[in-house]
Scaffold this motif. Sequence first.
Motif, PDB file in Angstrom:
ATOM      1  N   THR A 103     -12.817  -4.018  51.799  1.00 48.55           N
ATOM      2  CA  THR A 103     -11.710  -4.616  51.049  1.00 48.55           C
ATOM      3  C   THR A 103     -10.674  -5.169  52.017  1.00 48.55           C
ATOM      4  OG1 THR A 103     -12.061  -2.995  49.293  1.00 48.55           O
ATOM      5  CG2 THR A 103      -9.988  -4.217  49.258  1.00 48.55           C
ATOM      6  N   THR A 104     -10.301  -6.433  51.821  1.00 51.78           N
ATOM      7  CA  THR A 104      -9.318  -7.082  52.686  1.00 51.78           C
ATOM      8  C   THR A 104      -8.241  -7.764  51.858  1.00 51.78           C
ATOM      9  OG1 THR A 104     -10.647  -9.102  52.802  1.00 51.78           O
ATOM     10  CG2 THR A 104     -10.976  -7.460  54.544  1.00 51.78           C
ATOM     11  N   LEU A 105      -7.083  -7.986  52.467  1.00 52.04           N
ATOM     12  CA  LEU A 105      -5.966  -8.678  51.837  1.00 52.04           C
ATOM     13  C   LEU A 105      -5.684  -9.969  52.576  1.00 52.04           C
ATOM     14  CD1 LEU A 105      -5.555  -5.563  51.109  1.00 52.04           C
ATOM     15  CD2 LEU A 105      -3.152  -6.162  50.782  1.00 52.04           C
ATOM     16  N   THR A 106      -5.259 -10.982  51.832  1.00 57.94           N
ATOM     17  CA  THR A 106      -4.754 -12.225  52.405  1.00 57.94           C
ATOM     18  C   THR A 106      -3.322 -12.413  51.926  1.00 57.94           C
ATOM     19  OG1 THR A 106      -6.934 -13.265  52.466  1.00 57.94           O
ATOM     20  CG2 THR A 106      -5.020 -14.719  52.540  1.00 57.94           C
ATOM     21  N   LEU A 107      -2.396 -12.551  52.866  1.00 63.09           N
ATOM     22  CA  LEU A 107      -0.998 -12.792  52.542  1.00 63.09           C
ATOM     23  C   LEU A 107      -0.720 -14.284  52.629  1.00 63.09           C
ATOM     24  CD1 LEU A 107       0.679  -9.995  54.746  1.00 63.09           C
ATOM     25  CD2 LEU A 107      -0.375  -9.772  52.467  1.00 63.09           C
ATOM     26  N   HIS A 108      -0.212 -14.863  51.557  1.00 62.60           N
ATOM     27  CA  HIS A 108       0.159 -16.274  51.548  1.00 62.60           C
ATOM     28  C   HIS A 108       1.661 -16.386  51.818  1.00 62.60           C
ATOM     29  CE1 HIS A 108      -3.763 -17.634  50.091  1.00 62.60           C
ATOM     30  NE2 HIS A 108      -3.781 -16.516  49.382  1.00 62.60           N
ATOM     31  N   LEU A 109       2.027 -17.296  52.701  1.00 63.18           N
ATOM     32  CA  LEU A 109       3.386 -17.375  53.210  1.00 63.18           C
ATOM     33  C   LEU A 109       4.103 -18.629  52.730  1.00 63.18           C
ATOM     34  CD1 LEU A 109       2.548 -16.445  56.920  1.00 63.18           C
ATOM     35  CD2 LEU A 109       3.197 -14.888  55.056  1.00 63.18           C
ATOM     36  N   GLU A 110       5.403 -18.570  52.753  1.00 70.21           N
ATOM     37  CA  GLU A 110       6.209 -19.758  52.477  1.00 70.21           C
ATOM     38  C   GLU A 110       5.805 -20.869  53.443  1.00 70.21           C
ATOM     39  OE1 GLU A 110      10.290 -18.814  52.861  1.00 70.21           O
ATOM     40  OE2 GLU A 110      10.368 -17.536  51.074  1.00 70.21           O
ATOM     41  N   GLY A 111       5.710 -22.082  52.929  1.00 67.51           N
ATOM     42  CA  GLY A 111       5.346 -23.205  53.762  1.00 67.51           C
ATOM     43  C   GLY A 111       3.853 -23.452  53.849  1.00 67.51           C
ATOM     44  N   GLY A 112       3.045 -22.599  53.200  1.00 65.67           N
ATOM     45  CA  GLY A 112       1.614 -22.861  53.139  1.00 65.67           C
ATOM     46  C   GLY A 112       0.749 -22.098  54.105  1.00 65.67           C
ATOM     47  N   GLY A 113       1.306 -21.304  55.003  1.00 63.53           N
ATOM     48  CA  GLY A 113       0.504 -20.513  55.925  1.00 63.53           C
ATOM     49  C   GLY A 113      -0.077 -19.282  55.245  1.00 63.53           C
ATOM     50  N   ALA A 114      -0.968 -18.592  55.946  1.00 62.37           N
ATOM     51  CA  ALA A 114      -1.593 -17.387  55.397  1.00 62.37           C
ATOM     52  C   ALA A 114      -2.007 -16.464  56.523  1.00 62.37           C
ATOM     53  CB  ALA A 114      -2.811 -17.755  54.548  1.00 62.37           C
ATOM     54  N   ILE A 115      -2.039 -15.180  56.225  1.00 63.27           N
ATOM     55  CA  ILE A 115      -2.557 -14.158  57.129  1.00 63.27           C
ATOM     56  C   ILE A 115      -3.716 -13.498  56.407  1.00 63.27           C
ATOM     57  CG2 ILE A 115      -2.052 -12.062  58.437  1.00 63.27           C
ATOM     58  CD1 ILE A 115       0.907 -12.855  58.312  1.00 63.27           C
ATOM     59  N   GLY A 116      -4.927 -13.675  56.914  1.00 63.56           N
ATOM     60  CA  GLY A 116      -6.106 -13.193  56.198  1.00 63.56           C
ATOM     61  C   GLY A 116      -6.814 -12.051  56.883  1.00 63.56           C
ATOM     62  N   ASP A 117      -7.806 -11.504  56.178  1.00 65.61           N
ATOM     63  CA  ASP A 117      -8.676 -10.453  56.695  1.00 65.61           C
ATOM     64  C   ASP A 117      -7.919  -9.216  57.150  1.00 65.61           C
ATOM     65  OD1 ASP A 117     -11.053 -11.864  56.243  1.00 65.61           O
ATOM     66  OD2 ASP A 117     -10.806 -12.975  58.119  1.00 65.61           O
ATOM     67  N   LEU A 118      -6.883  -8.831  56.425  1.00 61.50           N
ATOM     68  CA  LEU A 118      -6.189  -7.580  56.706  1.00 61.50           C
ATOM     69  C   LEU A 118      -6.937  -6.448  56.014  1.00 61.50           C
ATOM     70  CD1 LEU A 118      -2.484  -8.720  56.146  1.00 61.50           C
ATOM     71  CD2 LEU A 118      -3.654  -8.373  58.338  1.00 61.50           C
ATOM     72  N   SER A 119      -7.397  -5.491  56.776  1.00 58.32           N
ATOM     73  CA  SER A 119      -8.186  -4.390  56.227  1.00 58.32           C
ATOM     74  C   SER A 119      -7.327  -3.495  55.343  1.00 58.32           C
ATOM     75  CB  SER A 119      -8.789  -3.570  57.364  1.00 58.32           C
ATOM     76  OG  SER A 119      -9.277  -2.331  56.896  1.00 58.32           O
ATOM     77  N   ALA A 120      -7.736  -3.319  54.087  1.00 57.75           N
ATOM     78  CA  ALA A 120      -7.017  -2.415  53.200  1.00 57.75           C
ATOM     79  C   ALA A 120      -7.067  -0.992  53.737  1.00 57.75           C
ATOM     80  CB  ALA A 120      -7.617  -2.479  51.796  1.00 57.75           C
ATOM     81  N   SER A 121      -8.197  -0.608  54.313  1.00 56.77           N
ATOM     82  CA  SER A 121      -8.339   0.722  54.883  1.00 56.77           C
ATOM     83  C   SER A 121      -7.324   0.970  55.991  1.00 56.77           C
ATOM     84  CB  SER A 121      -9.759   0.903  55.426  1.00 56.77           C
ATOM     85  OG  SER A 121      -9.904   2.146  56.075  1.00 56.77           O
ATOM     86  N   ASP A 122      -7.151  -0.022  56.882  1.00 57.23           N
ATOM     87  CA  ASP A 122      -6.185   0.132  57.973  1.00 57.23           C
ATOM     88  C   ASP A 122      -4.755   0.166  57.448  1.00 57.23           C
ATOM     89  OD1 ASP A 122      -8.308   0.126  59.723  1.00 57.23           O
ATOM     90  OD2 ASP A 122      -8.021  -1.960  60.374  1.00 57.23           O
TER      91      ASP A 122
END
Length: 262
Positions: free
Chosen positions: A235-254
């Motif tokens: 399970t992973t999370l993707t954070l969508h940011l203001e301005g259109g950027g994103a931070i992906g593949d964040l491990s839910a377990s971690d």
Amino acid sequence: MTHSDDLDQAIRDAATPVARRVGQEPASRLLERIVSTERRADRKPATPRPALGRARLAMAALAAVVAAGALTVGSFHDEPAYASWTPDPEPLPAADARQIMDHCSSGPEAGPERAALGERRGDYAYVITVAPSGSRTCFRDHDGKVRQASILTVLATSRQLGARGVDMYAWPQLATDEGYVRLMAGRVGTQVTAVDITVRPQSRDSARRLHATVRDGYFAAWYPEGREEANSNITTLTLHLEGGGAIGDLSASDLYENPKLD
């Protein structure tokens, strides 16, 4: 072993303490109060099944009724269990959130509590609350039954999260008479506008995606997940940011063990 001993062991197994969070005095008092409480004979604790090594929650999945022969859910939309569930949430009216809080089990010991966020998916509702002493999550089933799913007593501050951080408040698995669900809740940095969740089987085939509810810096989501799936899903999370950027593949377990600070 008595029923009280079973409850004690189940909750202690689910709440392996560490000094930074659970070892602190408020969490220790809360845990001792929970495990010393007698439960009715017709109820049994549903042990949460997060990733191994998880150590940040003071307590998770207080209790849930598991019907005989309950269906284990193998996908996001198995019939007939959770038939009305949807990967896209709807807002939960404030009055409903307040009612769920009032019917949820006791939460953090001190301080004013408020519903930080509530969402509705089909016939089900989910609320996360915050107070100076911590956060808890409450789930309302299709039949109106309200269950408390988790309590976290030491939270990252908004300054620590900064613009792009994320703190996972909860990620337990809860048993209901329809099967099992996984609940997720937390807080995000000031530039995070949306959170997507991707769940893959260990083979990495047939990825399933859903959208979290995000409001005022908090996020929440839940989804059906089979009891054994919880041991192998990635399970992973993707954070969508203001301005259109994103931070992906964040491990839910971690994230469940340690927040990502900015």
